[in-house]
Design a protein around this motif. Sequence first.
Motif, PDB file in Angstrom:
ATOM      1  N   LEU A  44      33.883  38.187  55.809  1.00 29.73           N
ATOM      2  CA  LEU A  44      32.579  37.754  55.302  1.00 29.73           C
ATOM      3  C   LEU A  44      32.290  38.410  53.958  1.00 29.73           C
ATOM      4  CD1 LEU A  44      30.449  38.102  58.569  1.00 29.73           C
ATOM      5  CD2 LEU A  44      31.204  35.977  57.524  1.00 29.73           C
ATOM      6  N   THR A  45      31.652  37.664  53.073  1.00 31.09           N
ATOM      7  CA  THR A  45      31.238  38.277  51.795  1.00 31.09           C
ATOM      8  C   THR A  45      30.103  39.258  52.094  1.00 31.09           C
ATOM      9  OG1 THR A  45      29.545  36.621  51.440  1.00 31.09           O
ATOM     10  CG2 THR A  45      31.740  36.139  50.521  1.00 31.09           C
ATOM     11  N   GLU A  46      29.867  40.179  51.144  1.00 36.00           N
ATOM     12  CA  GLU A  46      28.787  41.158  51.323  1.00 36.00           C
ATOM     13  C   GLU A  46      27.447  40.452  51.492  1.00 36.00           C
ATOM     14  OE1 GLU A  46      28.932  44.370  52.007  1.00 36.00           O
ATOM     15  OE2 GLU A  46      31.077  43.983  52.012  1.00 36.00           O
ATOM     16  N   GLU A  47      27.301  39.361  50.729  1.00 35.00           N
ATOM     17  CA  GLU A  47      26.036  38.616  50.777  1.00 35.00           C
ATOM     18  C   GLU A  47      25.815  38.028  52.175  1.00 35.00           C
ATOM     19  OE1 GLU A  47      24.106  34.752  48.688  1.00 35.00           O
ATOM     20  OE2 GLU A  47      25.904  35.575  47.763  1.00 35.00           O
ATOM     21  N   LEU A  48      26.880  37.468  52.736  1.00 32.71           N
ATOM     22  CA  LEU A  48      26.762  36.889  54.087  1.00 32.71           C
ATOM     23  C   LEU A  48      26.511  37.967  55.136  1.00 32.71           C
ATOM     24  CD1 LEU A  48      29.369  34.019  54.441  1.00 32.71           C
ATOM     25  CD2 LEU A  48      26.911  33.917  54.786  1.00 32.71           C
ATOM     26  N   LYS A  49      27.191  39.107  54.932  1.00 31.57           N
ATOM     27  CA  LYS A  49      26.989  40.217  55.881  1.00 31.57           C
ATOM     28  C   LYS A  49      25.522  40.631  55.889  1.00 31.57           C
ATOM     29  CE  LYS A  49      31.506  42.307  56.017  1.00 31.57           C
ATOM     30  NZ  LYS A  49      32.381  43.257  55.414  1.00 31.57           N
ATOM     31  N   THR A  50      24.943  40.772  54.682  1.00 27.68           N
ATOM     32  CA  THR A  50      23.528  41.166  54.598  1.00 27.68           C
ATOM     33  C   THR A  50      22.653  40.119  55.275  1.00 27.68           C
ATOM     34  OG1 THR A  50      24.103  42.082  52.465  1.00 27.68           O
ATOM     35  CG2 THR A  50      21.757  41.952  52.965  1.00 27.68           C
ATOM     36  N   GLN A  51      22.956  38.843  55.010  1.00 26.43           N
ATOM     37  CA  GLN A  51      22.157  37.761  55.600  1.00 26.43           C
ATOM     38  C   GLN A  51      22.231  37.821  57.139  1.00 26.43           C
ATOM     39  OE1 GLN A  51      23.269  33.940  53.983  1.00 26.43           O
ATOM     40  NE2 GLN A  51      21.859  32.860  55.332  1.00 26.43           N
ATOM     41  N   LEU A  52      23.450  38.013  57.635  1.00 27.48           N
ATOM     42  CA  LEU A  52      23.615  38.060  59.101  1.00 27.48           C
ATOM     43  C   LEU A  52      22.995  39.326  59.683  1.00 27.48           C
ATOM     44  CD1 LEU A  52      27.261  36.706  59.334  1.00 27.48           C
ATOM     45  CD2 LEU A  52      25.270  35.670  60.394  1.00 27.48           C
ATOM     46  N   ASN A  53      23.171  40.450  58.972  1.00 34.76           N
ATOM     47  CA  ASN A  53      22.594  41.706  59.478  1.00 34.76           C
ATOM     48  C   ASN A  53      21.078  41.616  59.573  1.00 34.76           C
ATOM     49  OD1 ASN A  53      24.846  43.150  60.013  1.00 34.76           O
ATOM     50  ND2 ASN A  53      24.986  44.062  57.977  1.00 34.76           N
ATOM     51  N   ASN A  54      20.461  41.052  58.534  1.00 39.20           N
ATOM     52  CA  ASN A  54      19.005  40.912  58.569  1.00 39.20           C
ATOM     53  C   ASN A  54      18.583  40.021  59.731  1.00 39.20           C
ATOM     54  OD1 ASN A  54      18.678  42.564  56.420  1.00 39.20           O
ATOM     55  ND2 ASN A  54      18.536  40.938  54.904  1.00 39.20           N
ATOM     56  N   ALA A  55      19.392  38.994  59.967  1.00 42.69           N
ATOM     57  CA  ALA A  55      19.043  38.068  61.052  1.00 42.69           C
ATOM     58  C   ALA A  55      19.227  38.709  62.421  1.00 42.69           C
ATOM     59  CB  ALA A  55      19.892  36.817  60.952  1.00 42.69           C
ATOM     60  N   THR A  56      20.124  39.712  62.506  1.00 44.38           N
ATOM     61  CA  THR A  56      20.349  40.323  63.820  1.00 44.38           C
ATOM     62  C   THR A  56      19.467  41.557  64.060  1.00 44.38           C
ATOM     63  OG1 THR A  56      22.227  41.516  62.886  1.00 44.38           O
ATOM     64  CG2 THR A  56      22.737  39.544  64.139  1.00 44.38           C
ATOM     65  N   LEU A  57      18.672  41.929  63.051  1.00 38.80           N
ATOM     66  CA  LEU A  57      17.753  43.063  63.268  1.00 38.80           C
ATOM     67  C   LEU A  57      16.723  42.680  64.327  1.00 38.80           C
ATOM     68  CD1 LEU A  57      16.821  44.376  59.708  1.00 38.80           C
ATOM     69  CD2 LEU A  57      18.100  45.589  61.475  1.00 38.80           C
ATOM     70  N   PRO A  58      16.295  43.631  65.170  1.00 46.51           N
ATOM     71  CA  PRO A  58      15.264  43.267  66.141  1.00 46.51           C
ATOM     72  C   PRO A  58      14.003  42.773  65.436  1.00 46.51           C
ATOM     73  CG  PRO A  58      15.811  45.620  66.294  1.00 46.51           C
ATOM     74  CD  PRO A  58      16.671  45.035  65.235  1.00 46.51           C
ATOM     75  N   LEU A  59      13.281  41.872  66.071  1.00 46.13           N
ATOM     76  CA  LEU A  59      12.082  41.301  65.440  1.00 46.13           C
ATOM     77  C   LEU A  59      10.982  42.342  65.305  1.00 46.13           C
ATOM     78  CD1 LEU A  59      12.420  37.966  67.362  1.00 46.13           C
ATOM     79  CD2 LEU A  59      12.699  38.262  64.899  1.00 46.13           C
ATOM     80  N   VAL A  60      11.001  43.319  66.195  1.00 42.93           N
ATOM     81  CA  VAL A  60      10.104  44.472  66.038  1.00 42.93           C
ATOM     82  C   VAL A  60      10.989  45.642  65.606  1.00 42.93           C
ATOM     83  CG1 VAL A  60       8.547  46.075  67.203  1.00 42.93           C
ATOM     84  CG2 VAL A  60       8.509  43.646  67.807  1.00 42.93           C
ATOM     85  N   ARG A  61      10.706  46.201  64.454  1.00 44.14           N
ATOM     86  CA  ARG A  61      11.567  47.263  63.913  1.00 44.14           C
ATOM     87  C   ARG A  61      11.681  48.436  64.893  1.00 44.14           C
ATOM     88  NH1 ARG A  61      13.667  49.089  59.140  1.00 44.14           N
ATOM     89  NH2 ARG A  61      13.837  51.345  59.017  1.00 44.14           N
ATOM     90  N   GLU A  62      12.892  48.988  64.968  1.00 49.62           N
ATOM     91  CA  GLU A  62      13.088  50.164  65.819  1.00 49.62           C
ATOM     92  C   GLU A  62      12.881  51.421  64.977  1.00 49.62           C
ATOM     93  OE1 GLU A  62      16.012  50.828  69.339  1.00 49.62           O
ATOM     94  OE2 GLU A  62      17.081  51.287  67.487  1.00 49.62           O
ATOM     95  N   VAL A  63      12.001  52.301  65.449  1.00 48.36           N
ATOM     96  CA  VAL A  63      11.752  53.563  64.744  1.00 48.36           C
ATOM     97  C   VAL A  63      12.301  54.700  65.618  1.00 48.36           C
ATOM     98  CG1 VAL A  63       9.938  55.132  63.915  1.00 48.36           C
ATOM     99  CG2 VAL A  63       9.715  52.671  63.555  1.00 48.36           C
ATOM    100  N   VAL A  64      13.034  55.607  64.990  1.00 47.98           N
ATOM    101  CA  VAL A  64      13.645  56.701  65.752  1.00 47.98           C
ATOM    102  C   VAL A  64      12.948  58.016  65.405  1.00 47.98           C
ATOM    103  CG1 VAL A  64      15.811  57.917  66.267  1.00 47.98           C
ATOM    104  CG2 VAL A  64      15.862  55.494  65.646  1.00 47.98           C
ATOM    105  N   ILE A  65      12.514  58.734  66.457  1.00 45.08           N
ATOM    106  CA  ILE A  65      11.882  60.043  66.244  1.00 45.08           C
ATOM    107  C   ILE A  65      12.795  61.079  66.894  1.00 45.08           C
ATOM    108  CG2 ILE A  65       9.776  61.404  66.567  1.00 45.08           C
ATOM    109  CD1 ILE A  65       8.625  58.461  67.414  1.00 45.08           C
ATOM    110  N   ARG A  66      13.161  62.088  66.120  1.00 42.32           N
ATOM    111  CA  ARG A  66      14.108  63.084  66.649  1.00 42.32           C
ATOM    112  C   ARG A  66      13.370  64.354  67.039  1.00 42.32           C
ATOM    113  NH1 ARG A  66      16.277  60.233  62.702  1.00 42.32           N
ATOM    114  NH2 ARG A  66      18.094  58.999  63.302  1.00 42.32           N
ATOM    115  N   SER A  67      13.797  64.952  68.168  1.00 39.18           N
ATOM    116  CA  SER A  67      13.212  66.234  68.572  1.00 39.18           C
ATOM    117  C   SER A  67      14.286  67.028  69.300  1.00 39.18           C
ATOM    118  CB  SER A  67      12.015  66.007  69.502  1.00 39.18           C
ATOM    119  OG  SER A  67      12.470  65.651  70.785  1.00 39.18           O
TER     120      SER A  67
END
Length: 447
Positions: A44-67
């Motif tokens: 895949l081209t970088e452009e397609l990878k970005t397009q697919l990655n954005n599409a596969t991100l969860p619809l609600v952003r995941e936030v990580v808190i470390r402790s």
Amino acid sequence: MSNTLDYYKLLPKTNCGECGLPTCLAFAIRLAQKNAKAAACPHLTEELKTQLNNATLPLVREVVIRSDEGEIHIGGETVFYRHEKKFYNQTIICLAISDLDSQETIDKKIQMKSIERLAEKLSTNMIALFNDSKEREPFVQLVQYIQKKVTTPICLLSEEPEYLEEAINLICDSRVIIGFGKKENIQKVLHLAIKYQVAVVLSSKEGIKGLAYLEAIAKEKGVSDLILDCTGKNAIETLQIQILLRWKAVYEKNRTFGYPIISFPFYFSPEDFSKEILLAGLLTIKYSSIVVVSDNDLNQLVPLLVLRENIFTDPQKPIQVNAGLYTFGNVDKNSPVFLTTNFSLTYFTVSNDIESSGCPSYLLVIDTEGTSVLTAFAADKISAEKITEALVSVNLRKKVDHRTIIIPGFLSPLSSEIEDASSWKVLVGPTDSAEISLFLKKFWEVN
Ligand code: SF4
């Protein structure tokens, strides 16, 4: 992009198999299920990878808190209703402490209590420190005191960016969320988020329009670990806004609203903790990632903790315990050996009944992918060979002098096969484990 074909259209369709899957269609199915990353396909081209990655991100952003207690993930959700797939990250039950609270109240609140249910420890898992005094000194003193006493993540809530910065420096690690900056201070608060790499609570009293405005500013600044506070005029309005936010994130795929949500049920039920817990439950169901409660009275918190556990249990995956050998009481070489499957409900029912019998016993738990005895038998997930392997793997011959295993009544058709395969004598036990006590009296003592 919502379905497999949308993903498939963008793939090379050469079925080369280099992604680890036999065909591009199989890869597209994984992408649509959010179970694969575009990077796995080297063509895949970088452009397609970005397009697919954005599409596969969860619809609600995941936030990580470390402790010190590990990472806590919030958000990351992909569906509106749990039965559509599952909910991924448990709501955090966060305990509110005010800088106006007395020392006695503070000390009482930070005594962490928990209950154990189905082998899981249930408790609150974050502290929120409120700068209700609006003054620097009490807030800083509170942060100083709390940060030494607890290891959980801490949510710092003050309208003054200077106090927030001092507090972040006192805690000095990444287990922090900051929030409550006034609209006019939002730039300063976002600056802190970038400087200290912490997540920010965006609060708006102007409904989703106000949140959209703040989110746009945050996005422009490059801050993406956001948590939305959409407290309305009353509990019903707050609930409605939360539902609307999830609707917009999931069905309209509007990323402006695709962030975890924080809620404060005690705003609407002062002095009535039972009512607060009821509301906290509603807000946990729809759709808070952090629910801040005002007290840690465990008796009242238990329904909320259990509700959270149930909502975030994967409905597609049976709850299971680890396979292996469990002991109850002071077992010796003459103790009976029971057998069951690793479906949690079955395990806990059988273990309770063994404990109630008062007879020190072994319980051999077979991995049947979390299915009950009858289902495991019907679906061929338990067999004489599997039981024989389990007997050998836990080295039971060295633990008891007898060679008798008590199997659940539903497995009676397997008894002679088990005897042939394992050389152990099989005693067919009751179909209902509630009869274990009676069974032991009748058959074990004379065995
Ligand atoms: Fe298709 Fe890419 Fe997988 Fe090859 S590596 S099968 S081209 S998705």
